[in-house]
Design a protein around this motif. Structure first.
Motif, PDB file in Angstrom:
ATOM      1  N   MET A   1       0.778  -1.064  -0.144  1.00  0.00           N
ATOM      2  CA  MET A   1      -0.016  -0.117  -0.098  1.00  0.00           C
ATOM      3  C   MET A   1       0.800   1.449   0.115  1.00  0.00           C
ATOM      4  SD  MET A   1      -3.044   0.135  -0.327  1.00  0.00           S
ATOM      5  CE  MET A   1      -4.544   0.863   0.024  1.00  0.00           C
ATOM      6  N   TYR A   2       0.289   2.343  -0.551  1.00  0.00           N
ATOM      7  CA  TYR A   2       1.231   3.464  -0.556  1.00  0.00           C
ATOM      8  C   TYR A   2       0.307   4.864  -0.189  1.00  0.00           C
ATOM      9  CZ  TYR A   2      -1.494   4.279  -5.028  1.00  0.00           C
ATOM     10  OH  TYR A   2      -2.311   4.490  -6.035  1.00  0.00           O
ATOM     11  N   ARG A   3       0.812   5.895   0.191  1.00  0.00           N
ATOM     12  CA  ARG A   3       0.403   7.078   0.566  1.00  0.00           C
ATOM     13  C   ARG A   3      -0.203   7.868  -0.664  1.00  0.00           C
ATOM     14  NH1 ARG A   3       4.457  10.344   2.897  1.00  0.00           N
ATOM     15  NH2 ARG A   3       5.664   9.242   1.187  1.00  0.00           N
ATOM     16  N   ALA A   4      -1.220   8.583  -0.443  1.00  0.00           N
ATOM     17  CA  ALA A   4      -1.896   9.336  -1.724  1.00  0.00           C
ATOM     18  C   ALA A   4      -0.677  10.435  -2.256  1.00  0.00           C
ATOM     19  CB  ALA A   4      -2.943  10.166  -1.144  1.00  0.00           C
ATOM     20  N   ARG A   5       0.243  10.789  -1.248  1.00  0.00           N
ATOM     21  CA  ARG A   5       1.389  11.753  -1.682  1.00  0.00           C
ATOM     22  C   ARG A   5       2.429  11.053  -2.624  1.00  0.00           C
ATOM     23  NH1 ARG A   5       1.888  16.761  -2.267  1.00  0.00           N
ATOM     24  NH2 ARG A   5       3.745  17.039  -2.764  1.00  0.00           N
ATOM     25  N   ASP A   6       2.543   9.641  -2.555  1.00  0.00           N
ATOM     26  CA  ASP A   6       3.278   8.803  -3.197  1.00  0.00           C
ATOM     27  C   ASP A   6       2.820   9.030  -4.602  1.00  0.00           C
ATOM     28  OD1 ASP A   6       4.972   8.044  -1.329  1.00  0.00           O
ATOM     29  OD2 ASP A   6       3.987   6.574  -1.053  1.00  0.00           O
ATOM     30  N   ARG A   7       1.663   9.083  -4.843  1.00  0.00           N
ATOM     31  CA  ARG A   7       0.984   9.028  -6.278  1.00  0.00           C
ATOM     32  C   ARG A   7       1.101  10.670  -6.910  1.00  0.00           C
ATOM     33  NH1 ARG A   7      -3.578   5.746  -9.243  1.00  0.00           N
ATOM     34  NH2 ARG A   7      -3.954   7.435 -11.094  1.00  0.00           N
ATOM     35  N   ILE A   8       0.889  11.410  -6.001  1.00  0.00           N
ATOM     36  CA  ILE A   8       1.097  12.676  -6.498  1.00  0.00           C
ATOM     37  C   ILE A   8       2.496  13.081  -6.945  1.00  0.00           C
ATOM     38  CG2 ILE A   8       1.138  15.028  -5.784  1.00  0.00           C
ATOM     39  CD1 ILE A   8      -1.535  14.163  -4.036  1.00  0.00           C
ATOM     40  N   ASP A   9       3.395  12.804  -5.933  1.00  0.00           N
ATOM     41  CA  ASP A   9       4.907  12.993  -6.375  1.00  0.00           C
ATOM     42  C   ASP A   9       5.470  12.390  -7.442  1.00  0.00           C
ATOM     43  OD1 ASP A   9       5.016  14.352  -3.821  1.00  0.00           O
ATOM     44  OD2 ASP A   9       5.902  12.979  -2.874  1.00  0.00           O
ATOM     45  N   ASN A  10       4.652  11.044  -7.965  1.00  0.00           N
ATOM     46  CA  ASN A  10       5.296  10.499  -9.196  1.00  0.00           C
ATOM     47  C   ASN A  10       4.129  10.551 -10.218  1.00  0.00           C
ATOM     48  OD1 ASN A  10       7.718   8.948  -8.295  1.00  0.00           O
ATOM     49  ND2 ASN A  10       6.247   8.575  -6.589  1.00  0.00           N
ATOM     50  N   GLU A  11       3.516  11.658 -10.314  1.00  0.00           N
ATOM     51  CA  GLU A  11       2.596  11.700 -11.512  1.00  0.00           C
ATOM     52  C   GLU A  11       2.978  11.586 -12.916  1.00  0.00           C
ATOM     53  OE1 GLU A  11      -1.318  11.907 -12.696  1.00  0.00           O
ATOM     54  OE2 GLU A  11      -0.755  11.959 -10.694  1.00  0.00           O
ATOM     55  N   GLU A  12       4.014  12.071 -13.093  1.00  0.00           N
ATOM     56  CA  GLU A  12       4.907  11.849 -14.322  1.00  0.00           C
ATOM     57  C   GLU A  12       5.117  10.292 -14.695  1.00  0.00           C
ATOM     58  OE1 GLU A  12       9.230  12.070 -16.265  1.00  0.00           O
ATOM     59  OE2 GLU A  12       9.051  13.438 -14.661  1.00  0.00           O
ATOM     60  N   TRP A  13       5.269   9.667 -13.641  1.00  0.00           N
ATOM     61  CA  TRP A  13       5.369   8.015 -13.824  1.00  0.00           C
ATOM     62  C   TRP A  13       4.072   7.431 -14.129  1.00  0.00           C
ATOM     63  CZ3 TRP A  13       9.516   6.283 -15.655  1.00  0.00           C
ATOM     64  CH2 TRP A  13      10.886   6.816 -15.544  1.00  0.00           C
ATOM     65  N   VAL A  14       3.036   8.060 -13.348  1.00  0.00           N
ATOM     66  CA  VAL A  14       1.689   7.250 -13.702  1.00  0.00           C
ATOM     67  C   VAL A  14       1.263   7.426 -15.026  1.00  0.00           C
ATOM     68  CG1 VAL A  14      -0.664   7.617 -12.860  1.00  0.00           C
ATOM     69  CG2 VAL A  14       1.082   7.667 -11.176  1.00  0.00           C
ATOM     70  N   ALA A  15       1.762   8.913 -15.372  1.00  0.00           N
ATOM     71  CA  ALA A  15       1.091   9.278 -16.764  1.00  0.00           C
ATOM     72  C   ALA A  15       1.687   8.493 -17.738  1.00  0.00           C
ATOM     73  CB  ALA A  15       1.383  10.727 -17.148  1.00  0.00           C
TER      74      ALA A  15
END
Length: 102
Positions: A1-15
């Motif tokens: 599980m990860y923190r919501a902040r992890d997704r925000i900090d890695n938005e470029e990689w999610v894209a």
């Protein structure tokens, strides 16, 4: 599980994962799995992120039953097939999954 902040900090990689999943014609479950795996295992070194993202996409597709060739995933993520091959099993194990034994 990860923190919501992890997704925000890695938005470029999610894209990047999303674009690659589009190119591989993966469904929403595989995409979601890939993002979850990546955000739960983000490496601290920037140079390791492409390989972990590619391995996450490959593993996420496997979990969803939408297996794609390692070479196709590597090409979509602009890494070598060996990068995917060397990381996907450990990524699954670290996330609590049992990798297949083919």
């Amino acid at each position: 599980m990860y923190r919501a902040r992890d997704r925000i900090d890695n938005e470029e990689w999610v894209a990047r994962l999303t674009r690659a999943a589009d190119g591989l014609d993966l469904g929403s479950e595989a995409r979601s799995n890939a993002v979850d795996l990546f955000c739960s295992n983000v490496p601290s070194e920037e140079r390791s992120k492409p390989a972990v993202a590619a391995a996450s996409l490959y593993a996420g597709a496997l979990i969803a039953g939408e297996e794609r060739p390692q070479g196709a995933v590597a090409e979509a993520m602009d890494v070598t097939r060996l990068s995917v091959q060397n990381r996907w099993k450990a990524l699954l194990k670290e996330s609590g999954f049992q990798p297949p034994e083919w």
